[in-house]
Motif scaffolding. Structure first.
Motif, mmCIF file in Angstrom:
data_model
loop_
_atom_site.group_PDB
_atom_site.id
_atom_site.type_symbol
_atom_site.label_atom_id
_atom_site.label_comp_id
_atom_site.label_asym_id
_atom_site.label_seq_id
_atom_site.Cartn_x
_atom_site.Cartn_y
_atom_site.Cartn_z
ATOM 1 N N ASP A 97 27.774 34.699 -74.469
ATOM 2 C CA ASP A 97 27.316 33.833 -72.778
ATOM 3 C C ASP A 97 27.623 32.742 -72.468
ATOM 4 O O ASP A 97 28.389 32.304 -71.665
ATOM 5 N N ALA A 98 28.533 32.006 -73.686
ATOM 6 C CA ALA A 98 29.647 31.065 -73.828
ATOM 7 C C ALA A 98 30.655 30.882 -73.512
ATOM 8 O O ALA A 98 30.956 30.682 -72.044
ATOM 9 N N VAL A 99 31.242 31.831 -73.642
ATOM 10 C CA VAL A 99 32.937 32.023 -73.719
ATOM 11 C C VAL A 99 32.696 32.696 -71.948
ATOM 12 O O VAL A 99 33.378 32.570 -70.890
ATOM 13 N N THR A 100 31.528 33.281 -71.667
ATOM 14 C CA THR A 100 32.159 34.203 -70.260
ATOM 15 C C THR A 100 31.701 33.048 -69.372
ATOM 16 O O THR A 100 32.102 32.769 -68.345
ATOM 17 N N VAL A 101 30.896 31.441 -69.205
ATOM 18 C CA VAL A 101 30.680 30.669 -68.298
ATOM 19 C C VAL A 101 31.397 30.123 -68.766
ATOM 20 O O VAL A 101 31.606 29.909 -67.176
ATOM 21 N N LEU A 102 32.283 29.759 -68.895
ATOM 22 C CA LEU A 102 33.574 29.452 -69.225
ATOM 23 C C LEU A 102 34.376 29.663 -68.556
ATOM 24 O O LEU A 102 35.515 29.588 -67.538
ATOM 25 N N ALA A 103 34.631 31.310 -68.704
ATOM 26 C CA ALA A 103 35.795 32.126 -68.272
ATOM 27 C C ALA A 103 35.532 32.070 -66.547
ATOM 28 O O ALA A 103 36.488 31.345 -65.808
ATOM 29 N N PHE A 104 33.950 32.032 -66.269
ATOM 30 C CA PHE A 104 33.771 31.312 -64.684
ATOM 31 C C PHE A 104 34.135 30.801 -64.242
ATOM 32 O O PHE A 104 34.450 30.653 -62.977
ATOM 33 N N GLY A 105 33.861 29.665 -64.884
ATOM 34 C CA GLY A 105 34.011 28.317 -64.690
ATOM 35 C C GLY A 105 35.879 27.768 -64.360
ATOM 36 O O GLY A 105 35.391 27.386 -63.703
ATOM 37 N N THR A 106 36.360 28.698 -65.199
ATOM 38 C CA THR A 106 37.632 28.537 -65.070
ATOM 39 C C THR A 106 38.386 29.395 -63.578
ATOM 40 O O THR A 106 39.152 29.049 -62.569
ATOM 41 N N VAL A 107 38.226 30.468 -63.463
ATOM 42 C CA VAL A 107 38.370 30.877 -62.542
ATOM 43 C C VAL A 107 37.640 30.235 -61.022
ATOM 44 O O VAL A 107 38.817 30.335 -60.068
ATOM 45 N N VAL A 108 36.744 29.927 -61.890
ATOM 46 C CA VAL A 108 35.960 29.058 -60.592
ATOM 47 C C VAL A 108 37.155 27.788 -59.810
ATOM 48 O O VAL A 108 37.287 27.660 -58.494
ATOM 49 N N CYS A 109 37.169 27.344 -60.647
ATOM 50 C CA CYS A 109 38.579 26.187 -60.227
ATOM 51 C C CYS A 109 39.738 26.517 -60.237
ATOM 52 O O CYS A 109 39.833 25.758 -59.278
ATOM 53 N N LEU A 110 40.108 27.175 -60.732
ATOM 54 C CA LEU A 110 41.527 27.739 -60.568
ATOM 55 C C LEU A 110 41.439 28.686 -59.153
ATOM 56 O O LEU A 110 42.331 27.723 -58.512
ATOM 57 N N PHE A 111 40.749 29.422 -58.482
ATOM 58 C CA PHE A 111 40.305 29.252 -56.552
ATOM 59 C C PHE A 111 40.890 28.542 -56.557
ATOM 60 O O PHE A 111 41.251 28.071 -55.026
ATOM 61 N N PHE A 112 39.439 27.858 -56.551
ATOM 62 C CA PHE A 112 39.659 26.586 -55.531
ATOM 63 C C PHE A 112 40.814 25.272 -55.524
ATOM 64 O O PHE A 112 41.185 25.619 -54.536
ATOM 65 N N GLY A 113 42.016 25.204 -57.060
ATOM 66 C CA GLY A 113 42.716 24.371 -56.644
ATOM 67 C C GLY A 113 43.612 25.455 -56.570
ATOM 68 O O GLY A 113 44.796 24.553 -55.514
ATOM 69 N N VAL A 114 43.912 26.622 -55.841
ATOM 70 C CA VAL A 114 44.799 26.772 -55.529
ATOM 71 C C VAL A 114 45.142 26.935 -53.705
ATOM 72 O O VAL A 114 45.554 26.506 -53.057
ATOM 73 N N GLY A 115 43.338 27.150 -53.323
ATOM 74 C CA GLY A 115 43.444 26.868 -52.297
ATOM 75 C C GLY A 115 43.297 25.480 -51.539
ATOM 76 O O GLY A 115 43.583 25.273 -50.350
ATOM 77 N N VAL A 116 43.174 24.432 -52.421
ATOM 78 C CA VAL A 116 42.791 22.976 -52.189
ATOM 79 C C VAL A 116 44.924 22.360 -52.005
ATOM 80 O O VAL A 116 45.245 22.224 -50.914
ATOM 81 N N GLY A 117 45.013 23.419 -52.442
ATOM 82 C CA GLY A 117 46.946 23.083 -52.984
ATOM 83 C C GLY A 117 47.939 23.764 -52.173
ATOM 84 O O GLY A 117 48.642 23.172 -51.587
ATOM 85 N N GLN A 118 47.256 24.777 -51.721
ATOM 86 C CA GLN A 118 48.111 25.474 -50.310
ATOM 87 C C GLN A 118 47.783 24.592 -49.037
ATOM 88 O O GLN A 118 48.314 24.557 -47.912
ATOM 89 N N TRP A 119 46.117 24.151 -49.307
ATOM 90 C CA TRP A 119 45.701 23.248 -47.487
ATOM 91 C C TRP A 119 46.491 22.104 -47.621
ATOM 92 O O TRP A 119 47.668 21.756 -46.496
ATOM 93 N N TYR A 120 47.146 21.708 -48.702
ATOM 94 C CA TYR A 120 47.365 20.126 -48.766
ATOM 95 C C TYR A 120 49.315 20.681 -48.450
ATOM 96 O O TYR A 120 49.630 19.618 -47.793
ATOM 97 N N ILE A 121 49.451 21.945 -49.024
ATOM 98 C CA ILE A 121 51.426 22.013 -49.505
ATOM 99 C C ILE A 121 51.232 22.331 -47.413
ATOM 100 O O ILE A 121 52.739 21.707 -46.618
ATOM 101 N N ARG A 122 50.471 22.732 -46.471
ATOM 102 C CA ARG A 122 50.168 23.071 -45.165
ATOM 103 C C ARG A 122 50.338 21.815 -44.737
ATOM 104 O O ARG A 122 51.433 22.157 -43.119
#
Length: 139
Positions: A97-122
């Motif tokens: 369960d802990a690994v699942t929560v950490l994996a989900f948190g990592t995916v969410v952080c990467l998703f928002f990180g990519v979105g913010v990075g694209q917005w900044y580059i634009r």
């Protein structure tokens, strides 16, 4: 007359208890390994704590109990046994369960990180384009 109200007669001799022995059958069952329930063992240890002789220090009484009762051999009574993690299956489930929560948190952080990075580059590209238009006068 006077003794019936709850006190000894003034002329009577006082008696003191010289020795007292108790046999607790549950201790024998703990020591021979037939007790497998940690709740019963904890209740026994609590009972023994209440039976401490008045002239005995806590450390001496704990040492005496540890020497006479093999309570650490009862499953679940070890120092690192934690409620909710009784066996390896439960522990593995908690880790999964802990690994699942950490994996989900990592995916969410990467998703928002990519979105913010694209917005900044634009935004940088737009500023560079506006700067180039101001330099060339093509506005």
């Amino acid at each position: 007359e006077g003794g019936a109200e709850g006190g000894a007669d003034a002329g009577a001799a006082t008696l003191t208890l010289a020795a007292h022995d108790e046999m607790i059958d549950l201790i024998r069952h703990v020591n021979d390994g037939s007790v497998r329930n940690r709740r019963i063992c904890r209740d026994l240890l609590e009972f023994l704590d209440t039976r401490k002789p008045p002239a005995t220090s806590l450390e001496a009484w704990d040492d005496r109990i540890t020497e006479c009762v093999r309570w650490s051999e009862v499953p679940g009574m070890g120092m690192f046994d934690v409620d909710g993690l009784e066996d390896d299956g439960d522990r593995a489930k908690v880790y999964d369960d802990a690994v699942t929560v950490l994996a989900f948190g990592t995916v969410v952080c990467l998703f928002f990180g990519v979105g913010v990075g694209q917005w900044y580059i634009r935004g940088l590209e737009h500023e560079r384009m506006m700067a180039a238009m101001l330099e060339t006068g093509a506005f």
